[in-house]
Design an enzyme around this catalytic site. Structure first.
Site, PDB file in Angstrom:
ATOM      1  N   CYS A 282     -12.374  43.977 -39.566  1.00 54.16           N
ATOM      2  CA  CYS A 282     -11.674  43.686 -40.621  1.00 54.16           C
ATOM      3  C   CYS A 282     -11.749  44.725 -41.747  1.00 54.16           C
ATOM      4  O   CYS A 282     -10.893  45.873 -41.480  1.00 54.16           O
ATOM      5  CB  CYS A 282     -12.042  42.473 -41.277  1.00 54.16           C
ATOM      6  SG  CYS A 282     -11.121  41.724 -42.466  1.00 54.16           S
TER       7      CYS A 282
ATOM      8  N   HIS B  35     -12.464  38.588 -36.908  1.00 51.25           N
ATOM      9  CA  HIS B  35     -13.993  38.061 -37.095  1.00 51.25           C
ATOM     10  C   HIS B  35     -14.559  37.132 -35.796  1.00 51.25           C
ATOM     11  O   HIS B  35     -13.800  36.306 -35.542  1.00 51.25           O
ATOM     12  CB  HIS B  35     -14.170  37.369 -38.279  1.00 51.25           C
ATOM     13  CG  HIS B  35     -13.912  38.015 -39.524  1.00 51.25           C
ATOM     14  ND1 HIS B  35     -14.689  38.990 -39.956  1.00 51.25           N
ATOM     15  CD2 HIS B  35     -12.821  37.960 -40.536  1.00 51.25           C
ATOM     16  CE1 HIS B  35     -14.393  39.614 -40.919  1.00 51.25           C
ATOM     17  NE2 HIS B  35     -13.426  39.029 -41.206  1.00 51.25           N
TER      18      HIS B  35
END
Length: 492
Positions: A333, A431
């Site tokens: 991310c 994630h």
């Protein structure tokens, strides 16, 4: 309507989250549909539900303990700090804007209808709701318009268990002082004390327990021993950041370094490695602690540009770039964005002012921070491209994306779930990328460490939840807890 009980604490870190999780597990084991609820959570570890909405990961862990799907109504308000004095405010899973602390303090009372609506929705799905407070109900400077401690208890007419942490000392002063700072109506809601994180002979507490009962009239419902279990915890209070274990003491263990920048988020991505016997996860915030690990992870960030500046100023960027010439670096991310050529934030979505910064220039991507957040679950096959991890091939993954930026390569939106530089550098927006199946164990194998057999992180978490529940059941008067349950009642 569900029956309800609330867990409040004498301070942050007293053990509210774990007690709520353990009670949810016990109620599930006893045949009830239990659900967690926290009206307002401040955290940078968040999750995307199947509804495409954002909630705190602590309530996700508690929902897993209860054996139910995480729903945003379990955490209607999520505050994600973007600076020391301000947070992104998320209501019912969607961003409503950034607010400074004083601004939010004056605004939060307007969110009561959202809290009641969320609780009402959840109460129609559960037999028992276990509510978690935040901080302490005795924070008298914040009691006005409280929506998360006694204010929440009043909204739903809930009995309260008050938890104190004996491991830090002064637990009887914590319990007594907290009750004395409450109003009579609030004090009457406390039906039991819980002494948490005890080490030693519990009989040594008898005289203290007798005295606190005499002074307050409140029963001590349990003394919970200190537990060494591995479950997701509140990110701002985690002990993981203080673990300076040196993996090189055991040549068979993988030394995994996770960079801890000031606004680190979703470091739960690496808990699956921490669960493996042949891995040690270290959180590093100084070039002097980096050492020579087997792999470096760059985690998510709530303010990517600010954290990249910190990485640069601390000297860690230069060290990581040197490291990437011989060993793996993997960004998730915000960490993935940092590895690219540049990051621009033209509207000041994260920083508050328009800004741009050169990236680490290790991956061929450019990132533009946007005002609209990407929120979606990901269940797909991810191809690990050419490079040190190409032997992983196509792997089934189950995770989620949550980011403000859009990354492009050669002017086209980057659609691959995992990309690489063809050698040692990898990145992904997903994630939970390593949680499913044996991906984490396979990564350790690539690093030259011994395998962990047919390790399942999902099964490991379930075993930890059972240990948590068994420990609480053995050390808490559950008959008394059941006697405290009352019908939930929404009040004005």
């Amino acid at each position: 309507m569900a029956k309800v009980i609330m867990v409040q604490g004498t301070m942050s870190g007293a053990g509210k989250s774990l007690l709520v999780a353990g009670l949810c597990r016990i109620f599930k084991q006893d045949g009830y549909v239990a659900a967690p609820f926290k009206s307002q959570n401040m955290a940078l570890n968040s999750f995307i539900t199947s509804e495409g909405l954002e909630m705190g990961r602590a309530q996700v862990m508690q929902a897993e303990c209860a054996g139910i799907e995480p729903l945003v109504c379990m955490n209607p308000i999520l505050l994600k700090p973007t600076s020391d004095v301000g947070s992104q405010v998320i209501v019912n899973g969607e961003v409503i804007g950034n607010m400074r602390a004083r601004e939010y303090f004056d605004y939060k009372k307007k969110l009561v209808p959202d809290i009641i609506k969320a609780f009402d929705r959840l109460s129609k799905k559960a037999d028992i709701i276990v509510i978690e407070g935040a901080g302490s109900p005795a924070e008298i400077n914040l009691k006005e318009n409280d929506i998360v401690n006694m204010g929440m208890a009043k909204m739903v007419d809930s009995p309260v268990l008050l938890v104190g942490d004996i491991d830090r000392g002064g637990v009887f002063a914590q319990l007594f002082g907290t009750t004395m700072l409450l109003e009579d109506e609030e004090r009457d809601r406390i039906k039991g004390f819980v002494i948490n994180k005890f080490r030693g002979d519990v009989s040594l507490l008898d005289s203290g327990i007798d005295m606190i009962t005499e002074k307050t009239g409140i029963k001590t419902a349990g003394v919970i021993p200190y537990m060494n279990i591995k479950v997701d915890d509140e990110d701002s209070l985690t002990d993981k950041f203080n673990d300076k274990a040196n993996a090189t003491l055991n040549g068979n263990a993988a030394d995994i370094a996770v960079i801890r920048y000031p606004r680190i988020s979703n470091f739960t991505d690496f808990n699956c490695f921490d669960a493996l016997e042949n891995a040690v996860v270290r959180y590093v915030d100084s070039i002097y602690d980096l050492g020579d690990p087997d792999i470096i992870f760059l985690p998510g960030s709530k303010n990517t540009i600010a954290d990249l500046k910190w990485l640069r100023e601390s000297g860690l960027e230069a060290a990581i770039k040197r490291f990437s010439m011989k060993k793996p670096v993997f960004g998730i991310c915000g960490g993935f964005q940092m590895l690219g050529k540049k990051i621009i934030d033209p509207s000041g979505t994260e920083s508050g002012i328009g800004s741009a910064i050169r990236g680490m220039e290790l991956l061929d991507i450019d990132t533009k921070i946007q005002e609209e957040k990407v929120r979606k679950q990901v269940n797909a096959k991810a191809s690990f491209p050419k490079g040190v991890f190409e032997s992983l091939g196509d792997a089934e993954i189950s995770g989620y994306e949550i980011h403000m930026g859009e990354s492009t390569r050669d002017g086209k939106i980057e659609s691959d779930l995992v990309i690489s530089d063809g050698k040692y550098v990898y990145g992904s927006y997903v994630h939970g990328l390593f949680d499913k199946g044996d991906i984490a164990a396979c990564i350790l194998k690539v690093l030259g460490k011994s395998g962990s057999g047919n390790f399942s992180y999902e099964e490991f978490k379930e075993s930890q939840y059972d240990i948590l529940a068994d420990t609480i059941r053995q050390n808490m008067d559950m008959d008394y807890v059941y006697s405290c349950l009352k019908e939930a009642k929404i009040t004005e």
